[in-house]
Design a protein around this motif. Structure first.
Motif, PDB file in Angstrom:
ATOM      1  N   SER A 131       0.886  -1.302  -0.036  1.00  0.00           N
ATOM      2  CA  SER A 131       0.006   0.040   0.119  1.00  0.00           C
ATOM      3  C   SER A 131       0.749   1.277  -0.054  1.00  0.00           C
ATOM      4  O   SER A 131       0.663   2.101  -1.045  1.00  0.00           O
ATOM      5  CB  SER A 131      -0.998   0.169   1.324  1.00  0.00           C
ATOM      6  OG  SER A 131      -1.933   1.205   1.226  1.00  0.00           O
ATOM      7  N   THR A 190      -7.360   7.598  -3.787  1.00  0.00           N
ATOM      8  CA  THR A 190      -6.997   6.922  -2.606  1.00  0.00           C
ATOM      9  C   THR A 190      -8.479   7.174  -1.785  1.00  0.00           C
ATOM     10  O   THR A 190      -8.594   6.402  -0.679  1.00  0.00           O
ATOM     11  CB  THR A 190      -6.016   7.229  -1.835  1.00  0.00           C
ATOM     12  OG1 THR A 190      -5.854   8.444  -1.526  1.00  0.00           O
ATOM     13  CG2 THR A 190      -4.696   6.671  -2.604  1.00  0.00           C
ATOM     14  N   THR A 230     -10.589   4.212  -0.352  1.00  0.00           N
ATOM     15  CA  THR A 230     -10.307   3.420   0.911  1.00  0.00           C
ATOM     16  C   THR A 230     -11.427   3.090   2.025  1.00  0.00           C
ATOM     17  O   THR A 230     -11.947   2.198   2.052  1.00  0.00           O
ATOM     18  CB  THR A 230      -9.163   4.054   1.609  1.00  0.00           C
ATOM     19  OG1 THR A 230      -7.985   3.984   0.761  1.00  0.00           O
ATOM     20  CG2 THR A 230      -8.819   3.259   2.870  1.00  0.00           C
ATOM     21  N   ALA A 244      -3.014   1.238  -3.850  1.00  0.00           N
ATOM     22  CA  ALA A 244      -2.907   1.536  -2.600  1.00  0.00           C
ATOM     23  C   ALA A 244      -3.984   1.910  -1.702  1.00  0.00           C
ATOM     24  O   ALA A 244      -4.015   1.583  -0.623  1.00  0.00           O
ATOM     25  CB  ALA A 244      -2.176   3.035  -2.629  1.00  0.00           C
ATOM     26  N   THR A 289      -5.603  -1.769  -0.814  1.00  0.00           N
ATOM     27  CA  THR A 289      -4.925  -2.686   0.038  1.00  0.00           C
ATOM     28  C   THR A 289      -4.676  -1.740   1.444  1.00  0.00           C
ATOM     29  O   THR A 289      -4.574  -2.428   2.440  1.00  0.00           O
ATOM     30  CB  THR A 289      -3.434  -2.662  -0.365  1.00  0.00           C
ATOM     31  OG1 THR A 289      -2.952  -1.563  -0.922  1.00  0.00           O
ATOM     32  CG2 THR A 289      -3.317  -3.704  -1.635  1.00  0.00           C
ATOM     33  N   TRP A 290      -4.700  -0.289   1.534  1.00  0.00           N
ATOM     34  CA  TRP A 290      -4.716   0.198   2.958  1.00  0.00           C
ATOM     35  C   TRP A 290      -6.212  -0.082   3.590  1.00  0.00           C
ATOM     36  O   TRP A 290      -6.163  -0.494   4.627  1.00  0.00           O
ATOM     37  CB  TRP A 290      -4.705   1.493   2.483  1.00  0.00           C
ATOM     38  CG  TRP A 290      -4.525   2.299   4.253  1.00  0.00           C
ATOM     39  CD1 TRP A 290      -5.444   3.105   4.913  1.00  0.00           C
ATOM     40  CD2 TRP A 290      -3.306   2.215   4.988  1.00  0.00           C
ATOM     41  NE1 TRP A 290      -5.030   3.470   6.049  1.00  0.00           N
ATOM     42  CE2 TRP A 290      -3.861   3.026   6.271  1.00  0.00           C
ATOM     43  CE3 TRP A 290      -2.171   1.769   4.720  1.00  0.00           C
ATOM     44  CZ2 TRP A 290      -2.521   2.943   7.188  1.00  0.00           C
ATOM     45  CZ3 TRP A 290      -1.134   1.757   5.826  1.00  0.00           C
ATOM     46  CH2 TRP A 290      -1.548   2.441   7.021  1.00  0.00           C
TER      47      TRP A 290
END
Length: 261
Positions: A49, A69, A72, A129, A132-133
């Motif tokens: 990430s 992002t 998320t 990123a 996966t975060w």
């Protein structure tokens, strides 16, 4: 400092700070049986990430990163429902959607989204990123059911170093180093202690105190705080669009809080 090298230095500093906290507080260590879980956390959260975010931002732009992002929180809801078995209500889904719309208002794109190959691959890495975060966040919440958040954060950070280190010799090949200014050293120290050790501990700790759907909305504080700091420290202008977007983000947070279980 190249991105993977900077990430490794950041993790080393953060891991050292967290180890000192564990030693000073007498926090118990992780047993051998749970080490694979910590290695997975380090791989997902830092090896994939943060590495994808650093490289993606370099290929694309910071403003693209803030927008892309912002997926998320939506994926935190998905992973929380599947891995934590949390009940996701329509009100929480709506709250995340509203807050995401607020981010799109806050992060201005005066140049638009570029379509050249370099920006495309950067944006793709930024998407990886963000997803996966979200997975790291939920896996960290699962690990915190067995260990204190400071322990989870420490071991995940140390494992992240192992995953990141192999990329450094490749990245540094052919680079000619020059003396770094003091501001770079202080900035790197800040990244390690504050943005890694302190921030990641607080992130993991926060998710042990509330459901994932509500906690995910705090992710949207990043672009808002970044813009405010730009106004305070760099003299940047806060537009009416920014103020409207901030109000929309807050509205999403209020909605989630009122309907949290």
């Amino acid at each position: 400092i190249p991105p993977m090298t900077l990430l490794a230095v950041r993790l080393v500093i953060g891991g050292a700070a967290l180890l000192l906290v564990m030693a000073a507080s007498g926090t118990p260590r992780v047993g051998v049986r749970d080490l694979p879980r910590m290695a997975l956390l380090g791989l997902v959260g830092f090896g994939i990430s943060l590495a994808a975010q650093f490289i993606g931002t370099r290929l694309s732009s910071a403003s693209h990163g803030a927008v892309i992002t912002s997926v998320t929180p939506a994926f935190i809801l998905v992973f929380a429902a599947t891995l934590l078995k949390e009940r996701i209500t329509w009100a929480k889904v709506a709250a995340v959607g509203i807050a995401t719309a607020g981010v799109l208002l806050v992060v201005e794109q005066p140049e638009g989204f570029r379509l050249e190959a370099r920006a495309f691959w950067g944006d793709l890495l930024l998407l990886v990123a963000g997803i996966t975060w979200a997975l790291y966040t939920v896996l960290g919440r699962l690990a915190a059911n067995r260990h204190p958040p400071v322990t989870v954060t420490t071991y995940a950070t140390l494992a992240g170093i192992i995953w990141v280190l192999p990329a450094i010799p490749v990245e540094l090949r052919g680079i000619t180093w020059q003396p770094l200014q003091a501001a770079v050293w202080w900035g790197t120290l800040y990244l390690g202690v504050v943005s890694t050790a302190v921030a990641f501990y607080l992130w993991n700790k926060g998710f042990t105190l509330m459901d994932a759907a509500t906690g995910s909305l705090f992710f949207f504080a990043q672009p808002v705080v970044g813009a405010v700091l730009g106004w305070l420290l760099l003299g940047e202008r806060l537009s009416a669009r920014f103020l409207l977007g901030t109000a929309v983000i807050i509205a999403g947070g209020v909605l989630a809080t009122r309907h949290s279980t």
